[in-house]
Design a protein around this motif. Structure first.
Motif, mmCIF file in Angstrom:
data_model
loop_
_atom_site.group_PDB
_atom_site.id
_atom_site.type_symbol
_atom_site.label_atom_id
_atom_site.label_comp_id
_atom_site.label_asym_id
_atom_site.label_seq_id
_atom_site.Cartn_x
_atom_site.Cartn_y
_atom_site.Cartn_z
ATOM 1 N N PHE A 380 0.829 -1.211 0.000
ATOM 2 C CA PHE A 380 0.000 0.000 0.000
ATOM 3 C C PHE A 380 0.862 1.259 0.000
ATOM 4 O O PHE A 380 0.561 2.232 -0.706
ATOM 5 N N ARG A 381 1.928 1.256 0.771
ATOM 6 C CA ARG A 381 2.786 2.445 0.867
ATOM 7 C C ARG A 381 3.534 2.732 -0.426
ATOM 8 O O ARG A 381 4.013 3.848 -0.625
ATOM 9 N N LYS A 382 3.656 1.745 -1.289
ATOM 10 C CA LYS A 382 4.270 2.005 -2.585
ATOM 11 C C LYS A 382 3.383 2.886 -3.454
ATOM 12 O O LYS A 382 3.863 3.597 -4.326
ATOM 13 N N TYR A 383 2.082 2.821 -3.213
ATOM 14 C CA TYR A 383 1.134 3.585 -4.016
ATOM 15 C C TYR A 383 0.757 4.924 -3.366
ATOM 16 O O TYR A 383 0.407 5.877 -4.061
ATOM 17 N N SER A 384 0.778 4.979 -2.045
ATOM 18 C CA SER A 384 0.247 6.160 -1.350
ATOM 19 C C SER A 384 1.227 6.684 -0.308
ATOM 20 O O SER A 384 1.798 5.899 0.464
ATOM 21 N N ARG A 385 1.405 7.993 -0.303
ATOM 22 C CA ARG A 385 2.150 8.632 0.786
ATOM 23 C C ARG A 385 1.262 8.845 2.001
ATOM 24 O O ARG A 385 1.752 9.011 3.115
ATOM 25 N N LEU A 386 -0.039 8.898 1.784
ATOM 26 C CA LEU A 386 -0.981 9.054 2.893
ATOM 27 C C LEU A 386 -1.181 7.719 3.594
ATOM 28 O O LEU A 386 -1.211 6.671 2.952
ATOM 29 N N GLN A 387 -1.326 7.773 4.899
ATOM 30 C CA GLN A 387 -1.489 6.561 5.685
ATOM 31 C C GLN A 387 -2.956 6.399 6.108
ATOM 32 O O GLN A 387 -3.738 7.338 6.080
ATOM 33 N N PHE A 412 -5.615 4.978 -4.554
ATOM 34 C CA PHE A 412 -4.447 4.158 -4.219
ATOM 35 C C PHE A 412 -4.865 2.734 -3.838
ATOM 36 O O PHE A 412 -4.176 1.762 -4.183
ATOM 37 N N LEU A 413 -5.996 2.608 -3.131
ATOM 38 C CA LEU A 413 -6.489 1.283 -2.771
ATOM 39 C C LEU A 413 -6.881 0.482 -4.015
ATOM 40 O O LEU A 413 -6.608 -0.733 -4.111
ATOM 41 N N LYS A 414 -7.482 1.156 -4.970
ATOM 42 C CA LYS A 414 -7.882 0.466 -6.198
ATOM 43 C C LYS A 414 -6.669 -0.022 -6.979
ATOM 44 O O LYS A 414 -6.665 -1.141 -7.517
ATOM 45 N N LEU A 415 -5.637 0.812 -7.046
ATOM 46 C CA LEU A 415 -4.418 0.387 -7.730
ATOM 47 C C LEU A 415 -3.761 -0.787 -7.014
ATOM 48 O O LEU A 415 -3.205 -1.686 -7.647
#
Length: 735
Positions: A380-387, A412-415
């Motif tokens: 997940f962190r690879k796609y989003s900087r937001l936590q 980001f979740l969808k990706l």
């Protein structure tokens, strides 16, 4: 009035720096104007910092004036309280003892120093002895009387000790730092550069005892300058409960108006039954100390014991009103909508709003599935900087904050769930991974989240508006009406219904909001709303079309009359005030002036009453007090954050009294730092230093949950970060 208040505080604080030039302590409390003689000592023209009156004389007259010593040809200062006078007397006695000890020869001092085994002073004395040329010169040096320069250095050392201690208290530093050799080395180098060899910084014991007591006494004197404005400005008492790391129950009391929150005290309730009678007794003691005529209202949460205690206070002091915390009240309404209870009493609300609970359960399930597995979290962190936020239920608007963040990371979740890595690391729980993927890719799921955020946004904005330490009591009622109108419009638009059609969801939501609105509509809220001159202008009515003018609103009129009956028990005086109020609401009589009408919409309410309220002095006095009051007890809850920061698990050996002293000093130093120009750099990195300080983190590396807490608890801090172009990543974290 505001500038004079600030100057007075700056005078009292600024005078402490003058100890480098003065020997006698009572010179701190007067302002030297000029010397009337060229001789040493002699007569000086001075002004008292308390009564602001000029006098002429030597130090003996200063002492007689401040300490009320008769027979010196000068009157006693009427503005020095008993407690302050006792503290100044103690300072004078200590000074006289020190002055007497200065007459002892340096040889005696050297002997006492060697007995005390103080390492730094011992080494300093030995280095001095080694540098001397012969025994005769040594004896002359050791036996010489102390010079004025030596006394100045002693005063400078005391002042330096106080400043170092102030740094500890304001920043919440642990006293164990004073035991560090690096701490001692830093100030030893500074002392050497300042030519005060042998200086030792404050010790662990001095910081937690003598210096802490002295600093609290100093702050109490400075706070008297703010308290002097309470009769004209009024004050709100807020209170809340908490348990320290040792599970000792505490109740705090804070006084607040437009000057900011002032910490008064925290009571250790260990072994006491915290019922309404006990809480009422504590409230009564604080009211008596603050002054009955100075207290406008008492704000607590909606707990039954607090509500009963507030009603007892209203019966005992008819001119003081108890009001529930507006933030707590709105948050309870939001919680009833987003997490309805499945009980017989709430059956209708549960039937219409239970789908929101199901959406929240799905969000929490997805969050836990991702965050509780290190590899999935790494993907997940690879796609989003937001936590993903983990927000406890006790936070204000916890449901909405969670959904707002989830909406931000939707793409980001969808990706993530359609990527190759997700397939590789889902084998430990394929069924749940499939459920997560289906839910994330389900458009109806995100449509439901959008709808929840849309119709709850006005409620969320109410919490944000009320959760501040700024005056807003007069805005509570119109903001409630406006928010309810927006919620209805959002629901009807989503359901594609006309206004005259029935909506079961709106009926359920309206029932919850109406019940909570009535709790926030007290006689004090009604009079505050009525005293707002902007409400009678066409501009304001166009901006708030759903809010009736205060003279046309039956509910407000009834509550306003109830307030006037309680506050003005004399029939003749109340009739006079009602006539003035009628003229004010109708813009007639003394309020029919053209400038008065025009400036209702352009001036701030307090400024308008200052300029145009002289013909109605009773209303002007009411406006000067009521329009300065807050509507929530949020500052008392934030005070527990300060308590938790100072009295943490690592410092759980602090006694309740010492913890209270530390919180008193810390909180009120923060208050005073905003009242003085020397200690606040509004445009620099030090702006709002005290707000971020309690989080004990760097603003560029904030933990997400901590920042989410600050986003609601510290709106000023969030405002600064979100408008700072350098904090791009953080600004994306919280909206």
């Amino acid at each position: 009035m505001e500038s004079s208040q600030e100057n007075e505080i700056q005078e009292a604080q600024g005078s402490s720096s003058s100890t480098q030039k003065l020997i006698a302590p009572l010179w701190l409390y007067v302002q030297k104007l000029e010397k009337t003689s060229d001789k040493p000592g002699g007569t000086i023209l001075f002004t008292c910092n308390f009564c602001k009156k000029p006098y002429q004389g030597s130090y003996s007259r200063v002492k007689a004036h401040l300490l009320a010593i008769p027979g010196e040809g000068i009157r006693d200062c009427p503005n020095v309280g008993k407690k302050v006078r006792e503290m100044m007397s103690a300072q004078q006695r200590e000074f006289e003892n020190k002055l007497q000890s200065c007459s002892v020869s340096k040889s005696t001092k050297l002997q006492s120093c060697s007995v005390s085994k103080s390492t730094s002073s011992y080494d300093s004395i030995m280095n001095t002895l080694i540098k001397l040329d012969d025994n005769t010169k040594k004896r002359k040096t050791l036996q010489a009387q102390p010079t004025i320069s030596d006394v100045f250095k002693k005063n400078f050392r005391d002042e330096l000790d106080a400043e170092i201690a102030r740094m500890f208290y304001a920043s919440g530093l642990s006293f164990n730092l004073a035991r560090s050799p690096y701490y001692k080395r830093v100030f030893a180098l500074f002392a050497a550069a300042s030519k005060i060899g042998g200086y030792s910084p404050p010790t662990y014991e001095a910081l937690r005892t003598t210096l802490l007591t002295n600093e609290r006494n100093r702050i109490e004197i400075i706070l008297e300058k703010l308290k002097a404005f309470w009769p004209s400005k009024g004050v709100t008492l807020v209170s809340d409960g908490w348990s320290d790391p040792k599970r000792r129950p505490l109740i705090n009391f804070i006084a607040i108006n437009d000057d900011g929150p002032m910490f008064l005290k925290a009571v250790n309730c260990e072994g006491k039954v915290k019922d309404s009678m006990y809480i009422a007794r504590l409230m009564s003691e604080v009211i008596q100390n603050v002054g009955v005529s100075n207290v406008v209202q008492i704000i607590t949460d909606n707990a039954s014991a607090c509500r009963s205690a507030g009603i007892r206070m209203e019966a005992k002091y008819p001119q003081i009103f108890w009001t529930p915390c507006s933030v707590h009240t709105v948050n309870l309404a939001l919680k009833s909508i987003c997490a309805p209870k499945n009980t017989e009493k709430h059956a209708f609300i549960y039937a219409q709003c239970n789908w929101i609970s199901k959406v929240m359960s799905s969000v929490i399930m997805i969050r836990n599935f991702v965050t509780q597995h290190s590899m999935r979290l790494a993907i997940f962190r690879k796609y989003s900087r937001l936590q993903m936020l983990h927000i406890v239920d006790t936070r204000f608007a916890s449901h909405v904050v969670m959904l707002r963040r989830f909406k931000k990371i939707a793409s980001f979740l969808k990706l993530m769930v359609v990527g190759d890595e997700w397939v590789a690391y889902r084998k430990d729980d394929e069924a749940k991974a499939r459920t997560v993927k289906d839910k994330v890719l389900d458009d109806s799921f995100w449509d439901e989240i959008d709808f929840i955020l849309n119709f709850t946004e006005p409620i969320y904005n109410l919490i944000r508006a009320f959760d501040k330490d700024r005056p807003g009591l007069h805005l509570v009622y119109p903001m409630w009406i406006t928010a309810m109108s927006k919620i209805k419009k959002s629901i009807y638009t989503h359901e594609k219904k006309k206004e005259d059609e029935e909506s079961l969801l709106w009926d359920a939501v309206h029932g919850v909001l109406e019940m909570r609105k009535k709790q926030c509509t007290t006689p004090l809220h009604a009079i505050a709303h009525s005293l707002n001159p902007k409400c009678a202008t066409k501009e304001w009515q166009l901006q708030h079309p759903d809010v009736l003018p205060s003279h046309c609103d039956r509910e407000i009129a009834q509550l306003r009359n109830e307030y006037l009956k309680r506050f003005f028990p004399d029939d003749k005086l109340r009739a006079k005030v009602k006539n003035d109020f009628a003229s004010f609401l109708a813009c007639s009589g003394t309020f029919n002036d053209a400038n008065s009408k025009t400036e209702r919409s352009t001036m701030e309410p307090l400024n308008w009453w200052t300029m145009h309220g002289a013909e109605a002095p009773h209303l002007q006095h009411l406006a000067a007090q009521i329009l300065r009051q807050v509507s929530s007890s949020s500052c008392s809850e934030r005070n527990w954050s300060t308590y938790g920061f100072i009295h943490s698990a690592k410092r759980n050996s602090l006694t309740p009294k010492r913890a209270e002293d530390l919180v008193f000093v810390h909180t009120n130093l923060c208050l005073l730092s905003r009242k003085t120009k020397d200690n606040a750099d509004a445009d620099g990195d030090n702006a709002l230093w005290d707000i971020a300080g309690d989080a004990n983190v760097c603003m560029t590396n904030l933990e997400l949950l901590q920042f989410a807490n600050l986003s609601l608890d510290e709106p000023q801090l969030e405002e600064q970060i979100l408008t700072n172009g350098a904090q791009v990543e953080v600004s994306e974290e919280v909206e």
